[in-house]
Design a protein around this motif. Structure first.
Motif, mmCIF file in Angstrom:
data_model
loop_
_atom_site.group_PDB
_atom_site.id
_atom_site.type_symbol
_atom_site.label_atom_id
_atom_site.label_comp_id
_atom_site.label_asym_id
_atom_site.label_seq_id
_atom_site.Cartn_x
_atom_site.Cartn_y
_atom_site.Cartn_z
ATOM 1 N N SER A 1 107.961 87.416 55.758
ATOM 2 C CA SER A 1 107.159 88.494 56.521
ATOM 3 C C SER A 1 108.422 89.442 57.517
ATOM 4 C CB SER A 1 105.744 88.419 56.752
ATOM 5 O OG SER A 1 105.820 87.960 57.877
ATOM 6 N N GLN A 2 108.049 90.413 58.152
ATOM 7 C CA GLN A 2 109.030 91.350 59.087
ATOM 8 C C GLN A 2 108.464 90.446 60.551
ATOM 9 O OE1 GLN A 2 108.680 95.380 58.874
ATOM 10 N NE2 GLN A 2 109.557 95.536 56.767
ATOM 11 N N LEU A 3 108.810 90.769 61.617
ATOM 12 C CA LEU A 3 108.481 89.990 62.897
ATOM 13 C C LEU A 3 107.118 90.714 62.899
ATOM 14 C CD1 LEU A 3 111.886 91.700 65.356
ATOM 15 C CD2 LEU A 3 110.947 89.508 64.405
ATOM 16 N N VAL A 4 106.300 89.886 63.473
ATOM 17 C CA VAL A 4 105.577 89.996 63.629
ATOM 18 C C VAL A 4 104.763 90.683 65.215
ATOM 19 C CG1 VAL A 4 102.769 88.617 64.323
ATOM 20 C CG2 VAL A 4 103.827 87.597 61.790
ATOM 21 N N HIS A 5 105.579 90.416 66.465
ATOM 22 C CA HIS A 5 105.472 90.275 67.871
ATOM 23 C C HIS A 5 107.248 90.861 68.278
ATOM 24 C CE1 HIS A 5 101.425 88.426 68.367
ATOM 25 N NE2 HIS A 5 101.791 87.844 67.844
ATOM 26 N N ARG A 6 107.093 92.350 68.317
ATOM 27 C CA ARG A 6 108.121 93.037 68.278
ATOM 28 C C ARG A 6 108.892 93.185 70.270
ATOM 29 N NH1 ARG A 6 110.261 96.027 64.058
ATOM 30 N NH2 ARG A 6 107.990 94.952 61.805
ATOM 31 N N ILE A 7 110.049 94.390 70.085
ATOM 32 C CA ILE A 7 110.249 93.909 71.496
ATOM 33 C C ILE A 7 109.100 94.665 71.963
ATOM 34 C CG2 ILE A 7 112.342 94.973 72.979
ATOM 35 C CD1 ILE A 7 114.291 94.403 70.388
ATOM 36 N N LYS A 8 109.041 96.166 71.595
ATOM 37 C CA LYS A 8 107.510 96.842 72.135
ATOM 38 C C LYS A 8 106.568 95.757 72.648
ATOM 39 C CE LYS A 8 109.510 101.445 70.576
ATOM 40 N NZ LYS A 8 110.133 100.660 69.414
ATOM 41 N N THR A 9 105.996 94.770 71.763
ATOM 42 C CA THR A 9 104.851 94.154 72.646
ATOM 43 C C THR A 9 105.048 93.533 73.527
ATOM 44 O OG1 THR A 9 104.866 93.308 69.996
ATOM 45 C CG2 THR A 9 103.446 91.901 71.457
ATOM 46 N N TYR A 10 106.344 92.512 73.634
ATOM 47 C CA TYR A 10 106.913 91.738 74.943
ATOM 48 C C TYR A 10 106.834 92.793 76.582
ATOM 49 C CZ TYR A 10 106.751 87.726 72.199
ATOM 50 O OH TYR A 10 106.115 86.406 71.109
ATOM 51 N N ARG A 11 107.421 94.188 75.625
ATOM 52 C CA ARG A 11 107.674 95.367 77.209
ATOM 53 C C ARG A 11 106.371 95.738 77.209
ATOM 54 N NH1 ARG A 11 110.992 100.078 75.459
ATOM 55 N NH2 ARG A 11 110.667 100.470 77.963
ATOM 56 N N LYS A 12 105.264 95.308 76.275
ATOM 57 C CA LYS A 12 104.215 95.969 76.813
ATOM 58 C C LYS A 12 104.159 97.754 77.025
ATOM 59 C CE LYS A 12 102.522 92.708 78.893
ATOM 60 N NZ LYS A 12 102.044 91.411 80.443
ATOM 61 N N THR A 13 104.439 98.466 75.269
ATOM 62 C CA THR A 13 104.667 99.381 74.889
ATOM 63 C C THR A 13 104.758 100.111 74.069
ATOM 64 O OG1 THR A 13 106.936 99.330 75.023
ATOM 65 C CG2 THR A 13 106.618 100.306 76.785
ATOM 66 N N ALA A 14 103.842 98.913 73.054
ATOM 67 C CA ALA A 14 103.603 99.626 71.562
ATOM 68 C C ALA A 14 101.980 99.802 72.107
ATOM 69 C CB ALA A 14 103.056 97.716 71.269
ATOM 70 N N LEU A 15 102.034 101.145 70.647
ATOM 71 C CA LEU A 15 101.038 101.245 70.577
ATOM 72 C C LEU A 15 99.844 100.501 70.380
ATOM 73 C CD1 LEU A 15 102.226 104.661 68.676
ATOM 74 C CD2 LEU A 15 101.309 104.515 70.919
ATOM 75 N N TRP A 16 98.060 101.091 69.932
ATOM 76 C CA TRP A 16 97.335 100.044 69.901
ATOM 77 C C TRP A 16 97.759 100.388 68.445
ATOM 78 C CZ3 TRP A 16 92.777 101.888 67.381
ATOM 79 C CH2 TRP A 16 92.822 102.830 67.130
ATOM 80 N N THR A 17 97.366 101.307 67.503
ATOM 81 C CA THR A 17 97.766 101.183 66.191
ATOM 82 C C THR A 17 98.425 99.383 65.479
ATOM 83 O OG1 THR A 17 99.540 103.020 66.326
ATOM 84 C CG2 THR A 17 96.990 102.929 66.024
ATOM 85 N N SER A 18 99.501 99.609 66.284
ATOM 86 C CA SER A 18 100.853 98.306 66.015
ATOM 87 C C SER A 18 99.406 96.922 66.234
ATOM 88 C CB SER A 18 101.579 98.377 66.960
ATOM 89 O OG SER A 18 101.174 97.875 68.119
ATOM 90 N N GLN A 19 98.512 96.624 66.319
ATOM 91 C CA GLN A 19 97.816 95.222 65.994
ATOM 92 C C GLN A 19 97.353 95.489 65.122
ATOM 93 O OE1 GLN A 19 97.385 93.523 68.701
ATOM 94 N NE2 GLN A 19 99.101 95.031 70.048
ATOM 95 N N GLY A 20 97.389 96.073 64.014
ATOM 96 C CA GLY A 20 96.730 96.494 62.416
ATOM 97 C C GLY A 20 98.224 95.699 61.486
ATOM 98 N N SER A 21 98.561 96.249 61.684
ATOM 99 C CA SER A 21 100.486 96.698 61.856
ATOM 100 C C SER A 21 100.362 95.068 61.719
ATOM 101 C CB SER A 21 101.658 96.851 62.006
ATOM 102 O OG SER A 21 103.173 96.582 61.621
#
Length: 863
Positions: A513-533
């Motif tokens: 699969s693709q990455l589960v936790h991305r760079i934006k996740t650790y930067r804490k700039t990911a949108l809340w909608t990315s949780q579903g992805s």
């Protein structure tokens, strides 16, 4: 190192076979290979009616021209089937005869200097041996063929005709020291020192050119098994070696000047497989999910590269997949008190990369229930034990960083901490730099990053290191004043996109699969909608690991030649084997550690130790062939002609050697400057909105755990990581003031100072003249919209335009045109003078009479 002499130039041999045409007849297969210009041809013939199903390849020794090939094709029986291709990937046999694999479609995806890199877009398998008997086909033949084709050669396989993709840029730019197919570094004599060699030249600073054929690193050649039937062929240009992993290139526009950033990831063929089926390492020190990532920055003439790698922890450990649970328990399979398996792995890294060898360990250390900490403790013990037998200045460095714990802490910024670690790493290892007129610099050592899977956390850490390295690379090239690059700038956004795609590609190859936790996740700039992805990617990875990884592992073992089908009744088919343990531990060495006379404590060879901190492989480069050439314009080494293809018509998509990344498309940015190195502020209308009414951040999950949990109970796994941060950080982001606008007037001299003039508003008289000039242009073209207006309307508009315009001809040319000319009227006196002139004898060897001079003089005076 070994290439300090600027007068000795080494150029790689460009493959003389870049196009292949296959002609199929009932008796034979004919492969016609040609160079890029299709002026030189080679010929291979393959027998198709051999009763023993053996592969018989015959190569014609002579080189053909275009006329010879036309005559040869015209002489073929009947109408052979024709297939055009760009290279031969090799041959494979299952149970009934061989198959030929050709590359039929390609696409240029990157360029390194003037070396083009292609990705495979389509292939074809051609049956070599014809079925001549009435014997029914073997029932397992089709199944093996489908299993082999599960390795999609159209996805993430790369090759180059002139550049060795299996080696780093630093190795490719080093000078050869040994020549031969099988070289023993401990006993064979190297080539003379290039700095002291005279080279039989007339002048001291005379240029000398050498051409060499590189010796590829078989660890990264994925079709090495397929090419084995062609190893005895005289012309080695037939052997097209491909790598697997990821290659992409983007461009930074620095005020009109393009700076190319190329990311190359090479996936190892040793101990290759899927996530839960390949863990740890084998007895030869080959680790699972070993990938070498190289970051190359170039501005067209200067090259700068930085190399890092990822790989599983080099110990014998695994996870029990018999129970269908998302996170199987980690267990150590074999006790290795003397760290023999890690020693083989680290000794190979010292050989290829030098020292210092920095191990960045992202595995958790403190857990309530021991899970990841088991292998983390094993790695730490191995490094501490092996360091006892290394010189202090060359000892391995172990850095432990728990990204999950750091991310959960109140206000914990993972990327800031990783940036500090990355800065220390880049300062210790350095990077490779080459430019004409500048001293060479080399990378000594490498950083080896790992977590449990070497996917999500590892990719984010590699991005942080790559971001720091990019700052140093741009500083070395002279484009920035500070090595620290700002997040959300076009430059870092481009690099983040590259590493995101890089991580997704490797995660699909190893984890399903693709990455589960991305760079934006650790930067804490990911949108809340990315949780579903993230949840969907977790489920996709779980499904792949549970149901499809076994079949994928069988395909890899078959493709790499680790399992070779046999029609013998004693041999089991691949799908009936309980384990592939013997394949991956016996294919390249003994099943158990060897009991030779070498001391366990002497785990680094003397040759490797004597070269430290430099890489032994770079200092002792091995090539297959080395030829002295007397011109740098030869087709075999002329990279300029091979790159530009001035003789060929190409469409725009093929002519562009790189694809420019689409930057900042998801946000509407307010730009105060166009520098790619400064942060771009988002407009307030598109600012991220907090979806939670309780004050929770937009990046946190709605059902995330409370932050009041005890630090000792570190039970959340990588998949359960919850990216959360407080309102205070969001408010600080919104309250940041707009920077002062950046203008050219502040850094560049005025036009008056440089050119002696300046731009000013035109006078009213000049504007009136310009308006009349525009009206004249409209009048000559038939009006503003001549194709739309009717004839009557067009005449009216012409009449309006003619007002105030008085056009007077400067001269009258009558009715003359390019079709006909009316001859002018000549008076009688002129005709008489011309007639008298024509009566004068044409004797140019005698001196004319004085009377003739007088007539000509009067005639010329009257003209």
């Amino acid at each position: 190192m070994n290439n300090d002499n600027p007068n000795v130039i080494f150029s790689p041999l460009i493959s003389a076979i870049q196009k292949v045409v296959l002609y199929e007849t009932r008796q034979r297969l004919y492969l016609v290979g040609s160079n890029n210009r299709e002026t030189r041809f080679r010929l291979l013939s393959i027998d198709r009616v051999n009763r023993n199903n053996h592969l018989i390849i015959e190569e014609n020794e002579r080189e053909f021209n275009s006329q010879d090939i036309r005559r040869f094709v015209a002489g073929l029986p009947s109408s052979p089937k024709v297939t055009s291709a760009y290279g031969v990937l090799g041959f494979v046999r299952f149970l009934e005869g061989f198959y030929l694999i050709l590359v039929t479609k390609r696409k240029c995806c990157a360029h390194i200097g003037m070396h083009l890199v292609y990705t495979i877009k389509d292939t074809v398998m051609v049956r070599v041996n014809e079925v001549t008997s009435q014997k029914p086909p073997h029932p397992h033949e089709d199944r093996y063929k489908k299993m082999f084709q599960n390795i999609d050669l159209r996805s993430n396989f790369y090759f180059s005709y002139s550049y060795d993709l299996t080696r780093t840029l630093q190795y490719n730019e080093s000078a050869p020291r040994y020549v031969g197919e099988s070289v023993n570094l401990d006993h064979d004599e190297p080539l003379p020192n290039w700095n002291k060699l005279t080279n039989n030249v007339n002048h001291a600073n005379e240029r000398v050119d050498y051409a060499f054929r590189s010796s590829s690193r078989k660890r990264f050649v994925w079709n090495a098994y397929l090419l084995q039937p062609m190893e005895d062929i005289m012309r080695k240009d037939w052997l097209l070696e491909v790598t697997h992993g990821y290659v992409s290139q983007s461009s930074i526009n620095v005020f009109g000047r393009h700076v190319n950033v190329c990311l190359i990831a090479r996936r190892s063929t040793r101990f290759a497989g899927t996530r839960f089926l390949k863990r740890g390492a084998n007895f030869q020190g080959d680790v699972a999910n070993e990938v070498e990532t190289e970051q190359i920055v170039s501005d067209g003439q200067r090259l700068c590269s930085f190399t890092q790698m990822r790989g599983s922890i080099p110990s014998h450990w695994s996870q029990d997949t018999s129970k269908m649970v998302p996170k199987p328990q980690i267990q150590l399979d074999i006790c290795d008190p003397y760290a023999q398996t890690p020693s083989r792995h680290f000794e190979r890294l010292l050989f290829h990369y030098g020292s210092p060898l920095i191990v960045l360990n992202l595995v958790k250390k403190r857990e309530r229930r021991k899970h990841e900490s088991i292998i983390s403790k094993e790695l730490k013990y191995s490094i501490r034990y092996l360091n006892q037998f290394l010189p202090p200045q060359h000892r391995m460095k172990h850095i432990h960083f728990d990204m999950a714990r750091q991310s959960r802490q109140s206000g914990g910024n993972v990327m800031e901490k990783l940036a500090e670690i990355a800065e220390s790493i880049v300062e210790q290892t350095g990077m490779f730099f080459k430019a004409r007129g500048s001293d060479l610099s080399f990378q000594t050592g490498i950083v080896r990053t790992n977590c449990v899977d070497c996917l999500d956390r590892t990719n984010s850490a590699q991005f942080a290191i790559g971001k720091c390295a990019l700052g140093h690379q741009l500083d070395r090239l002279g484009f920035v004043k500070s090595v620290k690059l700002e997040f959300d700038s076009d430059c870092v956004t481009m690099l983040e996109n590259l590493y995101e795609e890089h991580g997704d590609t490797l995660a699909l190859q190893y984890g399903g699969s693709q990455l589960v936790h991305r760079i934006k996740t650790y930067r804490k700039t990911a949108l809340w909608t990315s949780q579903g992805s993230d949840v969907m990617q977790t489920l996709s990875r779980y499904y792949s690991n549970t149901f499809s990884d076994t079949e994928k592992q069988h395909s890899i073992n078959l493709f790499l030649g680790l399992f070779r089908p046999s029609a013998s009744k004693l041999s089991q088919p691949l799908w009936d084997l309980q384990t592939d343990y013997d394949m991956h531990n016996n294919a390249f060495g003994p099943l158990t550690p060897s009991n030779n006379c070498k001391l366990i404590t002497d785990w680094v060879r003397h040759k490797v130790r004597s070269c430290l901190p430099y890489a032994c492989s770079d200092s002792n480069k091995i090539v297959k062939e080395l030829i002295r050439v007397h011109s740098n314009d030869l087709e075999t080494i002329d990279a300029y002609s091979n790159y530009h293809l001035s003789f060929k018509w190409t469409d725009l998509s093929e002519h562009i050697a790189f694809e420019i990344s689409q930057l900042a498309l998801r946000y509407t940015t307010f730009r105060t400057n166009y520098s790619p190195f400064q942060r771009q502020i988002q407009s307030s209308s598109n600012a991220r909105q907090n979806p939670s009414m309780t004050g929770q951040s937009s990046t946190s999950s709605m059902n995330s755990n409370s932050s009041s949990s005890s630090e000792a109970e570190d039970t959340s796994s990588e998949e359960e990581l919850s990216a959360s941060f407080h309102e205070k950080e969001a408010n600080q982001f919104e309250q940041k003031t707009e920077p002062v606008p950046f203008k050219f007037e502040s850094i560049l001299p005025s036009m008056q100072e440089v050119y002696g003039c300046s731009i000013s508003t035109p006078s009213k008289q000049n504007m009136d003249i310009y308006k009349k000039y525009v009206q004249m242009g409209k009048l000559s073209s038939g009006g503003s919209h001549p194709a739309v207006l009717a004839v009557a309307q067009r005449d009216i508009e012409k009449a309006k335009i003619k007002r105030g315009i008085m056009l007077q001809p400067l001269s009258d040319y009558g009715t003359d045109s390019y079709l006909s000319v009316v001859p002018p009227t000549v008076d009688a006196k002129s005709l008489r003078i011309y007639a008298d002139y024509c009566k004068i004898p044409r004797n140019f060897n005698t001196v004319p009479k004085f009377e003739e001079f007088d007539v000509l003089y009067h005639y010329v005076q009257k003209l």
